[in-house]
Design a protein around this motif. Structure first.
Motif, PDB file in Angstrom:
ATOM      1  N   ILE A  55     -37.445  71.508  -9.644  1.00 33.58           N
ATOM      2  CA  ILE A  55     -37.634  72.605  -8.700  1.00 33.58           C
ATOM      3  C   ILE A  55     -38.576  73.674  -9.250  1.00 33.58           C
ATOM      4  O   ILE A  55     -38.786  74.702  -8.608  1.00 33.58           O
ATOM      5  CB  ILE A  55     -36.289  73.231  -8.270  1.00 33.58           C
ATOM      6  CG1 ILE A  55     -35.552  73.844  -9.462  1.00 33.58           C
ATOM      7  CG2 ILE A  55     -35.426  72.202  -7.564  1.00 33.58           C
ATOM      8  CD1 ILE A  55     -34.279  74.594  -9.059  1.00 33.58           C
ATOM      9  N   GLY A  56     -39.150  73.436 -10.427  1.00 39.36           N
ATOM     10  CA  GLY A  56     -40.115  74.370 -10.994  1.00 39.36           C
ATOM     11  C   GLY A  56     -39.517  75.459 -11.841  1.00 39.36           C
ATOM     12  O   GLY A  56     -40.231  76.339 -12.319  1.00 39.36           O
ATOM     13  N   THR A  57     -38.201  75.426 -12.039  1.00 38.18           N
ATOM     14  CA  THR A  57     -37.551  76.387 -12.928  1.00 38.18           C
ATOM     15  C   THR A  57     -37.847  76.021 -14.380  1.00 38.18           C
ATOM     16  O   THR A  57     -37.934  74.849 -14.726  1.00 38.18           O
ATOM     17  CB  THR A  57     -36.032  76.389 -12.688  1.00 38.18           C
ATOM     18  OG1 THR A  57     -35.779  76.856 -11.362  1.00 38.18           O
ATOM     19  CG2 THR A  57     -35.307  77.285 -13.675  1.00 38.18           C
ATOM     20  N   ASP A  58     -37.994  77.026 -15.233  1.00 43.23           N
ATOM     21  CA  ASP A  58     -38.306  76.765 -16.624  1.00 43.23           C
ATOM     22  C   ASP A  58     -37.044  76.378 -17.397  1.00 43.23           C
ATOM     23  O   ASP A  58     -36.017  77.038 -17.316  1.00 43.23           O
ATOM     24  CB  ASP A  58     -38.970  77.982 -17.272  1.00 43.23           C
ATOM     25  CG  ASP A  58     -38.226  79.283 -17.004  1.00 43.23           C
ATOM     26  OD1 ASP A  58     -37.845  79.524 -15.856  1.00 43.23           O
ATOM     27  OD2 ASP A  58     -38.011  80.054 -17.964  1.00 43.23           O
ATOM     28  N   ARG A  59     -37.145  75.305 -18.113  1.00 43.85           N
ATOM     29  CA  ARG A  59     -36.150  74.890 -19.108  1.00 43.85           C
ATOM     30  C   ARG A  59     -36.788  75.091 -20.474  1.00 43.85           C
ATOM     31  O   ARG A  59     -37.988  74.824 -20.648  1.00 43.85           O
ATOM     32  CB  ARG A  59     -35.748  73.429 -18.904  1.00 43.85           C
ATOM     33  CG  ARG A  59     -35.266  73.107 -17.501  1.00 43.85           C
ATOM     34  CD  ARG A  59     -33.905  73.714 -17.219  1.00 43.85           C
ATOM     35  NE  ARG A  59     -33.462  73.478 -15.829  1.00 43.85           N
ATOM     36  CZ  ARG A  59     -32.240  73.722 -15.384  1.00 43.85           C
ATOM     37  NH1 ARG A  59     -31.327  74.243 -16.200  1.00 43.85           N
ATOM     38  NH2 ARG A  59     -31.923  73.478 -14.130  1.00 43.85           N
ATOM     39  N   ALA A  60     -36.043  75.563 -21.453  1.00 44.30           N
ATOM     40  CA  ALA A  60     -36.711  75.990 -22.680  1.00 44.30           C
ATOM     41  C   ALA A  60     -35.764  75.989 -23.876  1.00 44.30           C
ATOM     42  O   ALA A  60     -34.541  75.933 -23.740  1.00 44.30           O
ATOM     43  CB  ALA A  60     -37.293  77.392 -22.488  1.00 44.30           C
TER      44      ALA A  60
ATOM     45  N   ALA B 106     -43.240  80.122  -1.422  1.00 45.01           N
ATOM     46  CA  ALA B 106     -43.194  80.526  -2.823  1.00 45.01           C
ATOM     47  C   ALA B 106     -42.175  79.759  -3.650  1.00 45.01           C
ATOM     48  O   ALA B 106     -42.241  79.773  -4.880  1.00 45.01           O
ATOM     49  CB  ALA B 106     -42.916  82.029  -2.920  1.00 45.01           C
ATOM     50  N   SER B 107     -41.227  79.072  -2.992  1.00 43.06           N
ATOM     51  CA  SER B 107     -40.229  78.312  -3.748  1.00 43.06           C
ATOM     52  C   SER B 107     -40.780  77.002  -4.293  1.00 43.06           C
ATOM     53  O   SER B 107     -40.116  76.332  -5.086  1.00 43.06           O
ATOM     54  CB  SER B 107     -39.006  78.024  -2.868  1.00 43.06           C
ATOM     55  OG  SER B 107     -39.327  77.130  -1.814  1.00 43.06           O
ATOM     56  N   ALA B 108     -41.988  76.617  -3.882  1.00 44.27           N
ATOM     57  CA  ALA B 108     -42.545  75.329  -4.299  1.00 44.27           C
ATOM     58  C   ALA B 108     -42.790  75.287  -5.806  1.00 44.27           C
ATOM     59  O   ALA B 108     -43.217  76.270  -6.415  1.00 44.27           O
ATOM     60  CB  ALA B 108     -43.837  75.041  -3.552  1.00 44.27           C
ATOM     61  N   ASN B 109     -42.527  74.126  -6.392  1.00 44.78           N
ATOM     62  CA  ASN B 109     -42.888  73.856  -7.778  1.00 44.78           C
ATOM     63  C   ASN B 109     -44.413  73.795  -7.863  1.00 44.78           C
ATOM     64  O   ASN B 109     -45.037  72.970  -7.187  1.00 44.78           O
ATOM     65  CB  ASN B 109     -42.262  72.518  -8.190  1.00 44.78           C
ATOM     66  CG  ASN B 109     -42.521  72.146  -9.633  1.00 44.78           C
ATOM     67  OD1 ASN B 109     -43.562  72.446 -10.192  1.00 44.78           O
ATOM     68  ND2 ASN B 109     -41.581  71.430 -10.226  1.00 44.78           N
ATOM     69  N   PRO B 110     -45.066  74.648  -8.664  1.00 47.53           N
ATOM     70  CA  PRO B 110     -46.540  74.664  -8.682  1.00 47.53           C
ATOM     71  C   PRO B 110     -47.154  73.303  -8.972  1.00 47.53           C
ATOM     72  O   PRO B 110     -48.164  72.933  -8.358  1.00 47.53           O
ATOM     73  CB  PRO B 110     -46.873  75.669  -9.784  1.00 47.53           C
ATOM     74  CG  PRO B 110     -45.674  76.554  -9.873  1.00 47.53           C
ATOM     75  CD  PRO B 110     -44.499  75.685  -9.550  1.00 47.53           C
TER      76      PRO B 110
END
Length: 454
Positions: free
Chosen positions: A32-37, A356-360
């Motif tokens: 979903i484009g959220t950062d995992r880190a 804007a919710s789209a995964n870039p």
């Protein structure tokens, strides 16, 4: 002239230490484009680069609420690992985190050594490789909108819009930004070196837009990913919430993720904008017109990547300036694909479909894949929209729900062949689980509508 040698890990470490950096945040996007880190102490960076960092592959299958969705290769395979290695060429400073720099990561399956099929960044690389086979190098300029919110214990969600001022579209300054959020954010983004150029207040109270410069497509996706993460982090540091949700409020419009796309091409005379042709119809080359035709042809499937949430489809509707018909126009903001007036090196199209919710990475990969299919098919688009759009007698309607968009993606075998069968299967499984969970959930609207009278 030969290219400069790539700095070694030790050279990167020396530079970082000289800049006062002692932690590297190794990050990558999930589906979903959220950062995992993971934060890595500088002294341990060589090990992270050599052996990699182990994460569970099911991180790609984890919902925003922390549920592990049953996607093939995750739960059914015993929750195996993926290996994440820092891409030190992507290092950027985090000005609001003293002593910390962030970098993107390359993700592989340790069992095969191949890239992980759900990796959005690698999906985009695959699509770009296909473009390179045909002498095309996509160039992308991202435009993103978001809402800033303040805490509000009286609100059911716990949040309210940062500003309720009306009539403030295309403004800057204190009239709609009493705490100077935009100025502070622009300066920090500048120091982050991700190509932020300008920003303004958008249409609704508490809504902002910040533009990023155009660049080669992978760099544009990387910078958009860093941008979204930075905006959310900066808001959190100030006790606020920044959301890229498509439509967070019933009494406000939605937030878009518009893409400006052109292509460079190489020929015997050198590189040039492959979309420009002063002698062509509308001043556009056959490549540009065919690319537009490809976007229109694959728009129903592309909606699944451009509008990837249940909430996305509440942004659509007449007079929203969010496109819900499949059309294109010359400098017409009521069209799904707009051709800005610039030609020459500035010839391009603007896809206004995305929210804007789209995964870039997925939005850019899907857009480029559809454009490439259009170029290869060589078909012309219909006549461009004239006047104000949103007339169903003149254009077909896009999918109006996430399930319909997912069905369109699954049915578009041309597009899914470019995106890859494994990625498509994982994405469809993940997103269909989202729609199932939503349909089982009792909403506030249902209680308000039915409870008293029924």
């Amino acid at each position: 002239m030969s290219a400069a040698p790539t700095p070694s890990v030790r050279q990167h470490m020396q530079r970082l230490a000289a800049e006062g950096i002692d932690v590297v945040r190794v990050t990558y996007p999930d589906l979903i484009g959220t950062d995992r880190a993971r934060d890595v102490l500088l002294d341990h960076l060589p090990s992270a680069c050599d052996h990699g960092l182990a994460f569970c592959r099911a991180v790609y299958h984890t919902s925003p609420q922390g549920d592990v969705v049953p996607v093939s290769g995750g739960l059914d395979a015993g929750l195996p690992d993926i290996t994440v290695r820092p891409d030190l060429d992507s290092l950027v400073p985090l000005p609001w985190e003293p002593g910390v720099a962030a970098c993107l990561a390359d993700v592989t399956d340790p069992a095969t050594g191949m890239t992980a099929p759900e990796s959005p960044r690698d999906l985009l690389r695959t699509v770009l490789d296909r473009c390179a086979e045909h002498g095309l190098r996509p160039v992308v300029g991202p435009e993103l909108e978001y809402f800033l919110c303040d805490e509000d214990p009286a609100s059911p969600s716990g949040w309210k819009r940062y500003s309720g001022a009306a009539g403030v579209v295309y403004t800057a300054g204190l009239r709609a930004d009493g705490d100077n959020h935009l100025l502070r954010t622009l300066r920090l983004l500048r120091d982050m070196n991700i190509g932020a150029t300008s920003g303004n207040h958008e249409f609704d109270g508490g809504q902002f837009e910040i533009n990023l410069t155009h660049s080669e497509a992978l760099s544009a996706a990387d910078r958009a990913f860093f941008f979204k993460s930075a905006i959310k982090e900066l808001a959190r540091k100030e006790g606020k919430l920044a959301t890229f949700m498509a439509k967070p409020f019933n009494d406000a419009g939605g937030s878009g993720f518009h893409l400006h796309l052109s292509c460079d091409s190489s020929n015997e005379e050198g590189a040039g904008n492959a979309f420009d042709d002063p002698a062509g119809p509308y001043g556009l080359s056959a490549t540009a017109r065919h690319a537009v035709a490809g976007i229109l042809a694959h728009a129903p499937a592309l909606a699944a990547l451009a509008n990837p949430t249940v909430n996305s489809y509440k942004r659509f509707g007449p007079d929203t300036l969010a496109p819900w018909l499949i059309d294109w126009g010359l400098d017409n903001r009521s069209a799904m694909v707009r051709i800005p007036p610039e030609r020459g090196s500035g010839a391009r199209f603007e896809l206004r479909l995305g929210d804007a919710s789209a995964n870039p990475y997925l939005l850019i990969a899907g857009t480029i894949a559809a454009a490439l299919l259009g170029v290869l098919a060589g078909e012309e688009p219909p006549a461009p929209l004239e006047g104000y759009g949103y007339d169903t007698a003149r254009a077909a309607v896009l999918p109006m729900s996430l399930p319909a968009a997912l069905d369109a993606l699954e049915a578009d075998t041309e597009l899914t062949d470019v995106l890859g069968k494994d990625f498509t299967a994982s994405f469809l499984s993940y997103k269909r689980n989202e729609t199932e969970r939503f349909h089982r959930h009792v909403t506030d609207w249902e209680f308000t509508e039915y409870a008293y009278h029924l």
